[in-house]
Scaffold this motif. Structure first.
Motif, mmCIF file in Angstrom:
data_model
loop_
_atom_site.group_PDB
_atom_site.id
_atom_site.type_symbol
_atom_site.label_atom_id
_atom_site.label_comp_id
_atom_site.label_asym_id
_atom_site.label_seq_id
_atom_site.Cartn_x
_atom_site.Cartn_y
_atom_site.Cartn_z
ATOM 1 N N TYR A 6 0.795 -1.190 -0.089
ATOM 2 C CA TYR A 6 -0.105 -0.376 -0.264
ATOM 3 C C TYR A 6 0.441 0.890 -0.368
ATOM 4 O O TYR A 6 0.272 2.451 0.041
ATOM 5 N N GLY A 7 2.023 1.128 -0.649
ATOM 6 C CA GLY A 7 3.192 2.651 -0.121
ATOM 7 C C GLY A 7 3.366 2.861 0.770
ATOM 8 O O GLY A 7 4.315 4.062 1.390
ATOM 9 N N MET A 8 3.399 2.020 2.470
ATOM 10 C CA MET A 8 3.401 1.954 3.476
ATOM 11 C C MET A 8 4.428 2.275 4.252
ATOM 12 O O MET A 8 4.621 0.865 4.041
ATOM 13 N N GLU A 9 5.409 2.241 5.528
ATOM 14 C CA GLU A 9 5.656 1.829 6.603
ATOM 15 C C GLU A 9 4.856 1.438 7.477
ATOM 16 O O GLU A 9 4.102 2.016 7.804
ATOM 17 N N VAL A 10 6.100 0.792 8.833
ATOM 18 C CA VAL A 10 5.127 -0.025 9.709
ATOM 19 C C VAL A 10 6.210 0.857 10.860
ATOM 20 O O VAL A 10 7.980 0.704 10.620
ATOM 21 N N ALA A 11 5.591 1.534 11.742
ATOM 22 C CA ALA A 11 6.123 2.271 12.553
ATOM 23 C C ALA A 11 6.896 0.875 14.126
ATOM 24 O O ALA A 11 5.674 -0.321 13.882
ATOM 25 N N TYR A 12 7.581 0.947 15.009
ATOM 26 C CA TYR A 12 7.926 -0.235 16.107
ATOM 27 C C TYR A 12 8.066 0.733 16.946
ATOM 28 O O TYR A 12 9.028 1.504 17.060
ATOM 29 N N ASP A 13 8.149 0.045 18.360
ATOM 30 C CA ASP A 13 8.620 0.506 19.523
ATOM 31 C C ASP A 13 10.369 0.452 19.543
ATOM 32 O O ASP A 13 11.228 -0.043 18.833
ATOM 33 N N GLY A 14 10.812 1.887 19.544
ATOM 34 C CA GLY A 14 12.223 2.308 19.623
ATOM 35 C C GLY A 14 12.427 2.609 18.405
ATOM 36 O O GLY A 14 14.222 3.480 17.802
ATOM 37 N N LEU A 15 11.676 2.565 17.416
ATOM 38 C CA LEU A 15 12.552 3.216 15.984
ATOM 39 C C LEU A 15 12.460 5.413 16.091
ATOM 40 O O LEU A 15 11.744 5.698 16.689
ATOM 41 N N GLU A 16 13.307 6.129 15.262
ATOM 42 C CA GLU A 16 13.105 6.948 15.515
ATOM 43 C C GLU A 16 13.891 7.095 14.219
ATOM 44 O O GLU A 16 14.440 6.602 12.934
ATOM 45 N N ILE A 17 13.092 8.011 13.380
ATOM 46 C CA ILE A 17 13.333 8.161 12.137
ATOM 47 C C ILE A 17 12.877 10.141 12.485
ATOM 48 O O ILE A 17 13.367 10.931 13.316
ATOM 49 N N GLU A 18 13.805 11.023 10.754
ATOM 50 C CA GLU A 18 14.690 12.561 10.837
ATOM 51 C C GLU A 18 13.711 12.664 9.681
ATOM 52 O O GLU A 18 13.771 12.026 8.546
#
Ligand SMILES: [Zn+2]
Ligand SMILES: [Zn+2]
Ligand SMILES: [Zn+2]
Length: 280
Positions: free
Chosen positions: A267-279
């Protein structure tokens, strides 16, 4: 903007405490990204998003330092987002914490603060620290400056009685949409986003439900998340540079983290998870 996810689950967490389902069993055996605690994030190490039942666990086991996060945005007063019972303690060496809360969701905390103040006044409790809590009421579709972030609450399709909110959070040239808890966005939300001409760098959406099995209107599955992303794309609020992620994931999704990543990618989407850090 830096966004760190401490918790990415729906109300029950994964594994659910009493559950024997395949996803919860897998999480118990494999740990890692398959363990999901209740939703909490911190932006740029200073703006908190949510104060759930797992705030203590994030503090004890995940390196969350709420002493540095004195300003906390709340979407609504469900326990997986806002556990007021874990606020009015007696911390030392800190004077004030600010909670920014949709009006109806802040009432219980305000009442607790008033009760505590009254106990200090009438002497039934002795004040032993300088700590105090401020509750700032937020109204939908008004923009607030919160420690340099422009924050606009939008009406979530979730619990009207709690004034549940989505948030547009802007700073400098970056803008994110915090999109849960919610079902498919109300029309007035879409109209507001369209009229504001905003463009999101990052969108995070509610993915509580199993794909194509929408057992409630008040959360979403992958197909509804994509439908919302498409609506935002049509109006120019989302483009090819926008990262779209799903979070607020429970065992109802019936997928392990890896399985959900594969499905979301379609579906063109990502999945968050505990500990994920994004900029962004
Ligand atoms: Zn929730
Ligand atoms: Zn389960
Ligand atoms: Zn909720």
């Amino acid at each position: 903007m830096k966004i760190k996810f401490y918790g990415t689950s729906a109300g029950g967490g994964i594994p659910e405490i009493f559950c024997y389902c395949r996803v919860c069993e897998y999480a118990r055996q494999h740990g890692g990204k398959d363990i999901r605690t209740r939703s909490q994030a911190v932006i740029d190490d200073c703006l908190g998003v949510e104060y759930p039942v797992d705030t203590f666990a994030h503090t004890a086991y995940r390196g969350l330092d709420m002493r540095k996060v004195r300003n906390i945005l709340i979407t609504h007063a469900h326990h997986d987002h806002f556990l007021t019972a874990d606020i009015l303690s007696r911390p030392q060496g800190i004077d004030r914490v600010n909670f920014y809360v949709p009006e109806a969701s802040g009432r219980a905390l305000k009442a607790s603060i008033e009760k505590q103040e009254e106990a200090y006044r009438n002497g039934t409790r002795k004040k032993t620290c300088d700590f105090s809590v401020s509750v700032h009421d937020l109204k939908h579709y008004q923009t607030y400056d919160i420690i340099g972030y422009q924050v606009t609450p939008l009406r979530a399709h979730h619990q009207d009685a709690l004034d549940s909110s989505l948030y547009i959070i802007r700073k400098d040239d970056k803008c994110i949409l915090w999109g849960f808890d919610t079902g498919r966005f109300y029309e007035d939300v879409l109209e507001y986003i369209k009229a504001s001409g905003v463009r999101f760098d990052f969108v995070v959406l509610d993915c509580t439900l199993k794909e194509n099995e929408q057992i409630t209107e008040l959360h979403m599955d992958l197909t509804w998340c994509r439908e919302m992303a498409d609506k935002l794309t049509e109006m120019g609020a989302v483009d090819e540079r926008t990262r779209i992620m799903v979070s607020h994931i429970g065992h109802l999704v019936e997928k392990t983290h890896e399985e959900l990543c594969e499905a979301a990618a379609r579906y063109g989407m990502e999945v968050a998870y505990d500990g994920l850090e994004i900029e962004i």
